[in-house]
Motif scaffolding. Sequence first.
Motif, PDB file in Angstrom:
ATOM      1  N   PHE A 186       0.825  -1.209   0.000  1.00 39.66           N
ATOM      2  CA  PHE A 186       0.000   0.000   0.000  1.00 39.66           C
ATOM      3  C   PHE A 186       0.859   1.260   0.000  1.00 39.66           C
ATOM      4  O   PHE A 186       0.530   2.249  -0.664  1.00 39.66           O
ATOM      5  N   ASP A 187       1.969   1.234   0.741  1.00 43.59           N
ATOM      6  CA  ASP A 187       2.833   2.413   0.834  1.00 43.59           C
ATOM      7  C   ASP A 187       3.675   2.646  -0.412  1.00 43.59           C
ATOM      8  O   ASP A 187       4.171   3.755  -0.620  1.00 43.59           O
ATOM      9  N   ASN A 188       3.856   1.600  -1.232  1.00 47.62           N
ATOM     10  CA  ASN A 188       4.812   1.721  -2.330  1.00 47.62           C
ATOM     11  C   ASN A 188       4.249   1.455  -3.725  1.00 47.62           C
ATOM     12  O   ASN A 188       4.965   1.626  -4.707  1.00 47.62           O
ATOM     13  N   CYS A 189       2.980   1.062  -3.822  1.00 48.39           N
ATOM     14  CA  CYS A 189       2.421   0.718  -5.123  1.00 48.39           C
ATOM     15  C   CYS A 189       0.966   1.173  -5.198  1.00 48.39           C
ATOM     16  O   CYS A 189       0.260   1.176  -4.183  1.00 48.39           O
ATOM     17  N   GLU A 190       0.521   1.544  -6.390  1.00 43.82           N
ATOM     18  CA  GLU A 190      -0.874   1.957  -6.555  1.00 43.82           C
ATOM     19  C   GLU A 190      -1.270   1.864  -8.020  1.00 43.82           C
ATOM     20  O   GLU A 190      -0.421   1.737  -8.910  1.00 43.82           O
ATOM     21  N   PHE A 191      -2.582   1.919  -8.259  1.00 46.63           N
ATOM     22  CA  PHE A 191      -3.123   2.079  -9.599  1.00 46.63           C
ATOM     23  C   PHE A 191      -3.629   3.521  -9.694  1.00 46.63           C
ATOM     24  O   PHE A 191      -4.702   3.841  -9.171  1.00 46.63           O
ATOM     25  N   THR A 204      -6.657   2.381  -3.748  1.00 50.50           N
ATOM     26  CA  THR A 204      -5.591   2.288  -4.747  1.00 50.50           C
ATOM     27  C   THR A 204      -5.560   0.940  -5.451  1.00 50.50           C
ATOM     28  O   THR A 204      -4.740   0.731  -6.336  1.00 50.50           O
ATOM     29  N   GLY A 205      -6.425   0.010  -5.030  1.00 50.52           N
ATOM     30  CA  GLY A 205      -6.397  -1.348  -5.569  1.00 50.52           C
ATOM     31  C   GLY A 205      -5.529  -2.276  -4.760  1.00 50.52           C
ATOM     32  O   GLY A 205      -5.543  -3.499  -4.956  1.00 50.52           O
ATOM     33  N   VAL A 337       6.128  -7.589  -7.426  1.00 56.80           N
ATOM     34  CA  VAL A 337       4.684  -7.775  -7.284  1.00 56.80           C
ATOM     35  C   VAL A 337       3.934  -6.614  -7.928  1.00 56.80           C
ATOM     36  O   VAL A 337       2.938  -6.800  -8.634  1.00 56.80           O
ATOM     37  N   CYS A 338       4.414  -5.399  -7.709  1.00 56.94           N
ATOM     38  CA  CYS A 338       3.791  -4.200  -8.298  1.00 56.94           C
ATOM     39  C   CYS A 338       3.870  -4.255  -9.824  1.00 56.94           C
ATOM     40  O   CYS A 338       2.892  -3.953 -10.515  1.00 56.94           O
ATOM     41  N   THR A 344       2.008   1.177 -10.226  1.00 57.13           N
ATOM     42  CA  THR A 344       2.991   2.252 -10.321  1.00 57.13           C
ATOM     43  C   THR A 344       3.555   2.544  -8.934  1.00 57.13           C
ATOM     44  O   THR A 344       2.815   2.584  -7.950  1.00 57.13           O
ATOM     45  N   ARG A 345       4.866   2.752  -8.859  1.00 54.57           N
ATOM     46  CA  ARG A 345       5.490   3.104  -7.581  1.00 54.57           C
ATOM     47  C   ARG A 345       4.952   4.448  -7.117  1.00 54.57           C
ATOM     48  O   ARG A 345       4.832   5.391  -7.902  1.00 54.57           O
ATOM     49  N   THR A 346       4.651   4.553  -5.833  1.00 55.11           N
ATOM     50  CA  THR A 346       4.143   5.804  -5.281  1.00 55.11           C
ATOM     51  C   THR A 346       5.255   6.825  -5.091  1.00 55.11           C
ATOM     52  O   THR A 346       4.991   8.016  -5.003  1.00 55.11           O
TER      53      THR A 346
END
Length: 427
Positions: A186-191, A204-205, A337-338, A344-346
Amino acid sequence: TVTDSDSDSDLRDTQEREFIGMAKTKNSKKRKRTNRSSHNLELLLALFGIVALCWTVTFFAVFQKSPSSDHDKFLLSPHNTPTQSIKRKTSEATTTITTTSETPKPKDEDYLLHILQQTTNQEVSDEDKARIPKWSTVKELYGPGPVIYGLDQCRTYREKVPETDRHIGPSGLFNTGTNVFFTLLFDNCEFPSQVQKYKNPQQTGMEWEVNWGKHVMPEFRDQHTIDPKHHIAHISKDLFLPVGMVRDPFSWMKSMCRHSYTLNWPHLHACPHLFDEKKGVSVKARYRTGPGVVEYDSILHVWNRFLNGYYKEAKYPFLMVRFEDLIFYAEDTIQQVCDCVGGTRTSETFKYAIESTKIGPGHGKEESRTGLVEAWERYGKPHNFSDISTVDLEYAQQHVDKDLVDIFGYNLGPKAKMVNARAALED
């Protein structure tokens, strides 16, 4: 004395024309020599290019064969990374499986110390420095990089599910790292498309759990759904990419002895207490989640059953990630995994989970919860098999799923030969 007469002027003009003519002749000859040299150089470079191309094609044909379905569910990382090759026994044959082992930059002996310094922006105390394992020890215990199972299913998942509908969440037994996985992801990846779609930075998915319940056996995926008040409860399960959490079976059983949650079996005076020597039977365990209570032959069988619900039985895309990789290879693991789900990296800077990610009274005493430095210290040393009885160790070595142990590189214990020898003598 220079006389500025017409004759002198004509002479100078003649001399100038002759000089220019000589210069043109010299330049012409020089250009011809240069052209010949350039032509020779071009031929040499062309020949070198052809040789290099042939060598490259040969190299990739021999050494860089693409993974196929024959290699089960492993896929090389999209990055240029070293790999680990391990053997997996199947019913058909013994297959060499290539697992991702991403090490994007060299890690020196104090790699973990550097992470702590950069993350906290503080000077690390001598006491904490002494607790942090050296990187060579980590590599000896867990290999040169993370082991992620199922990466060849990533493209299928991305092609099947649009980015705005994708969801990924952890699925695992208690004490396998589901909380820390969610926090890191959650802290490092999102859509970004989902953040924009729902106008909510929290959506964020990257989900807290799969929508059939993160501790529910995978076999009950289609029979159980979490509380309807959660927004993901109403999402099709086919839109989820579950990440099955794997942990060393001996380490997991020891952790369950300290806090067993809804897994119940008699272990007050001995733990893990897999086999009752007096009665000559295995010690049954009852696991209560989701659909109800299910009885298993032992807590080790609970471990086998949960993981094989993905590894041997799942007919949908999934990943399996080692708990230990979230401790020592967190950035490498989360990045892969992302990438798998097309996230996308946050931020360019990776955010580590420094404090314990277990929050609330359901996780035991607060002082017993493990932060990052404590985790490095605890899992950065070889497992101590002296705290398990010979009977339990022998039972575990006989009944643990060997495929899972081999795939994820776990150690069955140094007493294996001694125990087998003892059993042979008794026979």
